[in-house]
Scaffold this active site. Structure first.
Site, PDB file in Angstrom:
ATOM      1  N   LYS A 257       0.848  -1.197   0.000  1.00 43.33           N
ATOM      2  CA  LYS A 257       0.000   0.000   0.000  1.00 43.33           C
ATOM      3  C   LYS A 257       0.882   1.246   0.000  1.00 43.33           C
ATOM      4  O   LYS A 257       2.005   1.217   0.503  1.00 43.33           O
ATOM      5  CB  LYS A 257      -0.878   0.009   1.260  1.00 43.33           C
ATOM      6  CG  LYS A 257      -2.005  -0.999   1.250  1.00 43.33           C
ATOM      7  CD  LYS A 257      -2.850  -0.882   2.514  1.00 43.33           C
ATOM      8  CE  LYS A 257      -3.971  -1.896   2.536  1.00 43.33           C
ATOM      9  NZ  LYS A 257      -4.994  -1.685   1.486  1.00 43.33           N
ATOM     10  N   ARG A 331     -10.532 -11.551   2.658  1.00 41.79           N
ATOM     11  CA  ARG A 331     -11.438 -12.610   2.170  1.00 41.79           C
ATOM     12  C   ARG A 331     -10.790 -13.982   2.285  1.00 41.79           C
ATOM     13  O   ARG A 331     -11.487 -14.992   2.390  1.00 41.79           O
ATOM     14  CB  ARG A 331     -11.865 -12.270   0.737  1.00 41.79           C
ATOM     15  CG  ARG A 331     -10.712 -12.166  -0.243  1.00 41.79           C
ATOM     16  CD  ARG A 331     -11.103 -11.462  -1.542  1.00 41.79           C
ATOM     17  NE  ARG A 331     -11.165  -9.999  -1.390  1.00 41.79           N
ATOM     18  CZ  ARG A 331     -11.513  -9.163  -2.361  1.00 41.79           C
ATOM     19  NH1 ARG A 331     -11.831  -9.614  -3.555  1.00 41.79           N
ATOM     20  NH2 ARG A 331     -11.544  -7.858  -2.139  1.00 41.79           N
TER      21      ARG A 331
HETATM   22  N1  BES Z   1      -7.984  -3.612   4.571  1.00 40.71           N
HETATM   23  C1  BES Z   1      -8.240  -3.236   3.230  1.00 40.71           C
HETATM   24  C2  BES Z   1      -9.553  -2.491   3.050  1.00 40.71           C
HETATM   25  C3  BES Z   1      -9.715  -1.176   3.764  1.00 40.71           C
HETATM   26  C4  BES Z   1      -9.562   0.024   3.082  1.00 40.71           C
HETATM   27  C5  BES Z   1     -10.069  -1.114   5.097  1.00 40.71           C
HETATM   28  C6  BES Z   1      -9.739   1.237   3.721  1.00 40.71           C
HETATM   29  C7  BES Z   1     -10.234   0.092   5.746  1.00 40.71           C
HETATM   30  C8  BES Z   1     -10.080   1.265   5.074  1.00 40.71           C
HETATM   31  C9  BES Z   1      -8.303  -4.496   2.335  1.00 40.71           C
HETATM   32  O1  BES Z   1      -7.541  -5.559   2.741  1.00 40.71           O
HETATM   33  C10 BES Z   1      -7.797  -4.094   0.977  1.00 40.71           C
HETATM   34  O2  BES Z   1      -6.688  -3.648   0.872  1.00 40.71           O
HETATM   35  N2  BES Z   1      -8.629  -4.271  -0.032  1.00 40.71           N
HETATM   36  C11 BES Z   1      -8.254  -3.944  -1.362  1.00 40.71           C
HETATM   37  C12 BES Z   1      -8.903  -4.976  -2.279  1.00 40.71           C
HETATM   38  C13 BES Z   1      -8.450  -4.874  -3.705  1.00 40.71           C
HETATM   39  C14 BES Z   1      -6.999  -5.250  -3.832  1.00 40.71           C
HETATM   40  C15 BES Z   1      -9.319  -5.803  -4.538  1.00 40.71           C
HETATM   41  C16 BES Z   1      -8.794  -2.561  -1.672  1.00 40.71           C
HETATM   42  O3  BES Z   1      -9.881  -2.225  -1.225  1.00 40.71           O
HETATM   43  O4  BES Z   1      -8.114  -1.809  -2.351  1.00 40.71           O
HETATM   44 ZN    ZN Z   2      -5.525  -5.542   2.047  1.00 43.45          ZN
END
Ligand code: BES
Ligand code: ZN
Ligand code: ZN
Length: 476
Positions: A257, A331
């Protein structure tokens, strides 16, 4: 420990809290106790009071040191419970540094008590030199309303476990790794009668085939865990499984990230915290519902042992997943736990709670959580529950048309699909692991778990504890 009592005779308190509303002919004081209104209204007008929500004005009192006027918004015949809860909450948040207060807004004992208590939270465990400068929240709350003693006891329990959830979410990931999470929960579980706990360590997870939890956790020096709490009262009327995402820190793994706001990923275990907090509250309340709470815990890190994009893992039960994006890790750990949870053949319903997608935050923002389901009737019942608790949820669909985007030529399913509607795609991924006939709710609380703005209502800055009160109310 916070004490909630009804106001019986006159007690010596630091503060008196009453409501202030904006009426058609000017400000209106909303109070169950009589005040010398004329003079006070003049002072409030001089100070520029408007009575809007989250506005707090303090005046010197006579019987108490201060009188706090908390905004209710537009004057009305009846205020919703959430209006009262929020008004009491922001009042309490502005009374840190005082010991005791009388809440005399309206005769809605439960909402006033909940708001006042939820607003009396602080988290100072990790302060060093500055700890002594922190003002302690209220410790004695007197409610001027009718209601029975049992009601306040219930609110105390519900708020105590909401604070436990907030504490877990506020703890830094250097402290709260999967092992520590399991230890802190075990210590609490041992003190609540009727609760059993089992913890799987990384060796057991590996040998028993929990490929999702292992795959997500394998890049970290802090190994993963799976926690199962169970509460099974003799006369249980229903059996429900609660499953919560427990990523103690989400760097995104090799799909690293960006640095901006990555700190917020310490809250990526909020789902796990909520389900264990709810179970412990339900057990302490001795509700006649059997609950299984599952917390799959892992730290999603970057290293030479981390899962690579294109790796294939095997979820508990045998389904294979091509991990195209290691940042879609929630997931994967949930899939393991959801399959495991369904080994209990008595389940009437299963509910998962997760900070699952950024797409959910884009769609609904930071004040509304999403709910998705395979059973609209159960979903409607849950939304009725949230009317009682005041927690805000909005139903999103699970369009079958998006499902094919998760297909891959390599494995049974990929962990990412169509980017647009990402919250729904994540929901569709989880649905693959739910038995067709089992009523299921998926709560995506992303962005709501941490308040990165100002304190408002009964919500402090930092961890909010969202979903835990609705999970408790659902059992009721
Ligand atoms: N933990 C994050 C989602 C999240 C985002 C929680 C903002 C709280 C605040 C999750 O694991 C994630 O990174 N999801 C990705 C999924 C994508 C790669 C399909 C996302 O939302 O970008
Ligand atoms: Zn994530
Ligand atoms: Zn995550």
């Amino acid at each position: 420990m916070l004490k909630l009592k009804y106001l019986e005779k006159s007690v010596n308190c630091d503060a008196l809290v009453v409501g202030l509303a904006k009426g058609p002919k000017g400000l209106e004081i909303i109070s169950t106790l009589k005040l010398d209104e004329k003079e006070i209204l003049q002072s409030l007008t001089d100070l520029g009071a408007t009575g809007k929500a989250d506005e707090v004005i303090k005046l010197p009192g006579t019987a108490t040191k201060v009188i706090l006027f908390t905004g209710l918004g537009k004057a009305s015949k009846e205020y919703s419970s959430e209006t009262i809860r929020r008004a009491a909450g922001i009042a309490a948040q502005n009374l840190h540094g005082h010991k005791s207060a009388i809440f005399a807004i309206e005769n809605d004992a439960k909402a006033m008590a909940e708001g006042a208590a939820l607003g009396s939270y602080s988290f100072t465990d990790f302060r060093g030199h500055s700890k002594k400068d922190q003002k302690a929240p209220l410790s004695e709350i007197y409610i001027d309303a009718d209601g029975d003693a049992k009601l306040l006891k219930e609110v105390e329990i519900e708020v105590k476990w909401t604070f436990f959830v907030r504490d877990l979410v506020n703890m830094p990931p250097s402290f709260l790794n999967p092992k520590k999470f399991a230890e802190l929960v075990s210590a609490k579980a041992k003190k609540v009668s009727g609760v059993k706990i089992k913890v799987w360590d990384e060796k057991q997870l590996k040998s028993q085939g929990f490929g999702g939890i292992i795959g997500v956790g394998q890049g970290s020096a802090n190994p993963p865990r799976l926690v199962h709490l169970s509460y099974k009262p003799a006369k249980a009327k229903r059996t429900i499984a609660y499953v919560g995402k427990g990523i103690t820190f989400d760097t995104g793994g090799l799909a690293l990230k960006p640095a901006l706001n990555m700190d917020e990923m310490k809250g990526d275990m909020a789902g796990a915290a909520s389900v264990v907090g709810a179970l412990l509250a339900i057990a302490e309340l001795k509700l006649p519902i059997a609950i299984d709470a599952w917390a799959p815990l892992a730290e999603n890190m970057v290293s030479d042992t981390a899962t690579r994009p294109s790796d294939v893992i095997t979820i508990y039960g045998g389904k294979t997943v091509e991990v195209l994006n290691p940042d879609a890790e929630g997931r994967l750990v949930l899939a393991d736990a959801i399959v495991k949870a369904q080994e209990n053949k008595n389940l009437d319903a299963i509910v998962d709670v997760a900070t699952l997608t950024g797409a959910k935050v884009v769609a609904l923002g930071t004040r509304y959580s999403a709910i998705m389901t395979n059973n609209d009737e159960l979903c409607a019942e849950f939304l009725d529950v949230t009317d009682v608790t005041g927690e805000q949820f909005w139903q999103l669909p699970l369009p079958e048309e998006l499902r094919a985007s998760l297909d891959t030529p390599i494995a049974d399913i990929a962990n990412i699909g169509e980017r647009m509607g990402g919250a729904l795609v994540a929901g569709l991924f989880l649905k693959e692991f739910i038995a067709n006939e089992l009523p299921w709710l998926h709560l995506d609380i992303a962005g709501v778990e941490l308040n990165t703005g100002k304190a408002h209502g009964h919500t402090p800055v930092g961890a909010t504890g969202v979903s835990v009160r609705s999970l408790i109310e659902m059992a009721k």
